[in-house]
Design a protein around this motif. Sequence first.
Motif, PDB file in Angstrom:
ATOM      1  N   LEU A  24      27.897  61.022  10.026  1.00  0.00           N
ATOM      2  CA  LEU A  24      26.087  60.346  10.239  1.00  0.00           C
ATOM      3  C   LEU A  24      25.404  61.589  11.342  1.00  0.00           C
ATOM      4  O   LEU A  24      24.041  62.047  10.761  1.00  0.00           O
ATOM      5  CB  LEU A  24      26.513  59.683  11.345  1.00  0.00           C
ATOM      6  N   ALA A  58      23.519  54.316  16.308  1.00  0.00           N
ATOM      7  CA  ALA A  58      24.297  54.516  15.907  1.00  0.00           C
ATOM      8  C   ALA A  58      25.362  53.029  16.911  1.00  0.00           C
ATOM      9  O   ALA A  58      24.442  52.942  17.882  1.00  0.00           O
ATOM     10  CB  ALA A  58      25.865  55.608  15.293  1.00  0.00           C
ATOM     11  N   ILE A  85      30.010  52.521   6.077  1.00  0.00           N
ATOM     12  CA  ILE A  85      30.339  53.494   6.918  1.00  0.00           C
ATOM     13  C   ILE A  85      31.329  53.855   7.411  1.00  0.00           C
ATOM     14  O   ILE A  85      31.775  55.033   7.550  1.00  0.00           O
ATOM     15  CB  ILE A  85      29.634  52.761   8.777  1.00  0.00           C
ATOM     16  N   VAL A  99      22.926  59.537  17.540  1.00  0.00           N
ATOM     17  CA  VAL A  99      23.526  59.980  16.894  1.00  0.00           C
ATOM     18  C   VAL A  99      24.069  61.250  16.843  1.00  0.00           C
ATOM     19  O   VAL A  99      25.109  61.973  18.093  1.00  0.00           O
ATOM     20  CB  VAL A  99      23.528  59.938  15.553  1.00  0.00           C
ATOM     21  N   VAL A 152      30.700  52.089  13.867  1.00  0.00           N
ATOM     22  CA  VAL A 152      31.044  52.970  13.761  1.00  0.00           C
ATOM     23  C   VAL A 152      32.661  53.090  14.139  1.00  0.00           C
ATOM     24  O   VAL A 152      32.711  52.430  16.281  1.00  0.00           O
ATOM     25  CB  VAL A 152      30.358  54.054  14.132  1.00  0.00           C
ATOM     26  N   ARG A 190      28.602  48.186   7.621  1.00  0.00           N
ATOM     27  CA  ARG A 190      30.237  48.716   8.292  1.00  0.00           C
ATOM     28  C   ARG A 190      30.574  48.994   6.890  1.00  0.00           C
ATOM     29  O   ARG A 190      31.265  49.996   7.015  1.00  0.00           O
ATOM     30  CB  ARG A 190      30.443  47.873   9.759  1.00  0.00           C
ATOM     31  N   LEU A 205      31.239  59.659  13.350  1.00  0.00           N
ATOM     32  CA  LEU A 205      30.489  59.781  14.367  1.00  0.00           C
ATOM     33  C   LEU A 205      29.641  61.333  13.325  1.00  0.00           C
ATOM     34  O   LEU A 205      28.116  61.190  13.043  1.00  0.00           O
ATOM     35  CB  LEU A 205      30.239  59.909  15.084  1.00  0.00           C
ATOM     36  N   CYS A 259      21.597  60.923   9.966  1.00  0.00           N
ATOM     37  CA  CYS A 259      21.552  59.754  11.093  1.00  0.00           C
ATOM     38  C   CYS A 259      20.705  59.159  12.319  1.00  0.00           C
ATOM     39  O   CYS A 259      21.397  60.282  13.369  1.00  0.00           O
ATOM     40  CB  CYS A 259      22.540  59.290  10.689  1.00  0.00           C
ATOM     41  N   ALA A 294      22.900  53.347  12.582  1.00  0.00           N
ATOM     42  CA  ALA A 294      24.633  52.774  11.420  1.00  0.00           C
ATOM     43  C   ALA A 294      25.181  51.851  12.725  1.00  0.00           C
ATOM     44  O   ALA A 294      25.881  51.680  13.236  1.00  0.00           O
ATOM     45  CB  ALA A 294      25.656  53.842  11.987  1.00  0.00           C
ATOM     46  N   GLU A 295      26.030  51.000  11.708  1.00  0.00           N
ATOM     47  CA  GLU A 295      26.959  49.741  12.460  1.00  0.00           C
ATOM     48  C   GLU A 295      28.344  49.895  12.221  1.00  0.00           C
ATOM     49  O   GLU A 295      28.448  50.670  10.911  1.00  0.00           O
ATOM     50  CB  GLU A 295      26.768  48.245  11.954  1.00  0.00           C
TER      51      GLU A 295
END
Length: 576
Positions: free
Chosen positions: A548, A556, A507, A350, A539, A504, A545, A553, A536-537
């Motif tokens: 995150l 990603a 997110i 990330v 994105v 997700r 982004l 995070c 993170a799923e």
Amino acid sequence: MENRRTSASEQLKGGGAVLPRGSALSDVDRLEAVVATVSGDAQFLVDGDGTVLVCNPAASSLTGVPGATIVGSNVASRIGLDGDQDLGDLLCSGRIGDVASGWVVGVEGRSEPVEVVVGRHHAMEGTVYVLSVRSVRDRLLREAELVRRATHDPLTGLPNRSLLLQHLELAIGRSSRVELGPAILFLDLDRFKRINDSLGHNAGDELLVSVARRLESCSRPGDLVARIGGDEFVVLCDGLTSAQAVGRMARRIVHSLDEPFTAGSIDVRLSTSVGVAMADRSTGAEGASDLLAQADEAMYRAKENGGGRFAFYDREISDQAIQKLHLEAELERGISNGELVLHYQPIYEVTGGQLTGVEALVRWQHPHRGLVQPLEFIPVAEDTGMIFALGEWVLEEACRQLLAWDRSGSRPIVMSVNLSPRQLVEADIPATVGRLLSTSGVSADRLQLEITEDVMLESSGPALVALNELRQIGVGIAIDDFGTGYSSLSYLRDLPVTVLKLDRCFIEGLGTDPQASSVVAAMISLAHSFGLTAVAEGVETRTQLQALRFLDCDLAQGFFLQRPKPPDDIVELLRT
């Protein structure tokens, strides 16, 4: 004469009788000899008009009438033939030796089923006939018992599948003349196996008999109740005038079987799942077997919805089931023919933006339908057990591809592969992974296996053993779709997990929904507190982004970064 047979007068003492001397045939001794030629069977010697001239003792025993009363009477008053046959016609036809079925009428109208054989003899005064008559009651009873055993369930006495199908075919045949044909109610007892195993088979049998009696008591007089095997029963209802009436009948059965039963000295509660199918044009059933299969299918729908209820057959759902069967056959062929392919979705840092790994995603390159997505065929593979062959192929291909990228001069990355719950629990996945790593030469720390939170329900059994063995090999373990399933801090503490992948759905609201940001921040913090990597799923926007990055995070993936790509496209990304 010393060898002379019993005289006529002696025959009378034994219950037989002859026509007195001076009658149409006066050679009585000869008549006696004719009657005595066949022992055991009742014998009636008659003239061409059917008048009994002589009978033996067995004739008196069979009819229950004294021989003296029989002699002189017309034989047709004692013997009748089945169907349209006439005894007089049989005598006149000259069909000597033919066997005819009929009955003998005795005292008080008592009827005895018999077989009649006609023989012809010539006397000086003319032709006479001998009727040999044998009771077939015992044979018919034995045959009836054999038929009953072949068509009825020995435990409950109910009709079995064979007899049910016969009655159902007849009912369907009659239904062409009415608006609504027969209805089939297919019952399967819920939890019966558990009760049978707990209380024993004798109590289970007693329970099945009680269910049979209760079904008979709550059915209409014209309905047929059958047991077709195990804890499965069927009620055939003919003459119901509407689907609502059929539904009321099904509801009555469900409620009736919901009342307690007694097995031994124990009160037992059962419930039943009932599938209903009706013979009308909308179902497409072409015969008894089709209709029974439709009711069976509807029963499983009722059971899947929790049991203790009924469900009507739905042709649309049936069509979907048939399509699923076709898909199963095509998938099995596709696995054998090498139609599966892997695409890879990049996973990035990330903060630094470097590509650190990929997730292997299986696709099916169908020869006619093109690229089929996993959501369509993975559930089928799970249900049928094909997931084991499919999953092993994915692992092998992923390792092979990772090695191929290495040989092309690309920088090393981590390969993530999804494991199904069945693979983890039922297959010896640690041995498979160990073998594939050894064969391919891929380092264990470059393979990461993703499991869903549902597997954590098995965390005290085979799943935990397999996960610990996998970590001992050196591969990483990721919890996929974290936050959507069985979320518990205890499994993060107890299981050998290395990565949390945030679903997700959390997110989506980042950067626009303060509450979503708070939830994701808490999840990332939770992962870090356990020493885990947060991924993170899903994105899909720059805003997500950026949020995150702010929340610290680690990694990603998603369409904003890269869509899943074929292997050659990944090579280009690794070179940049």
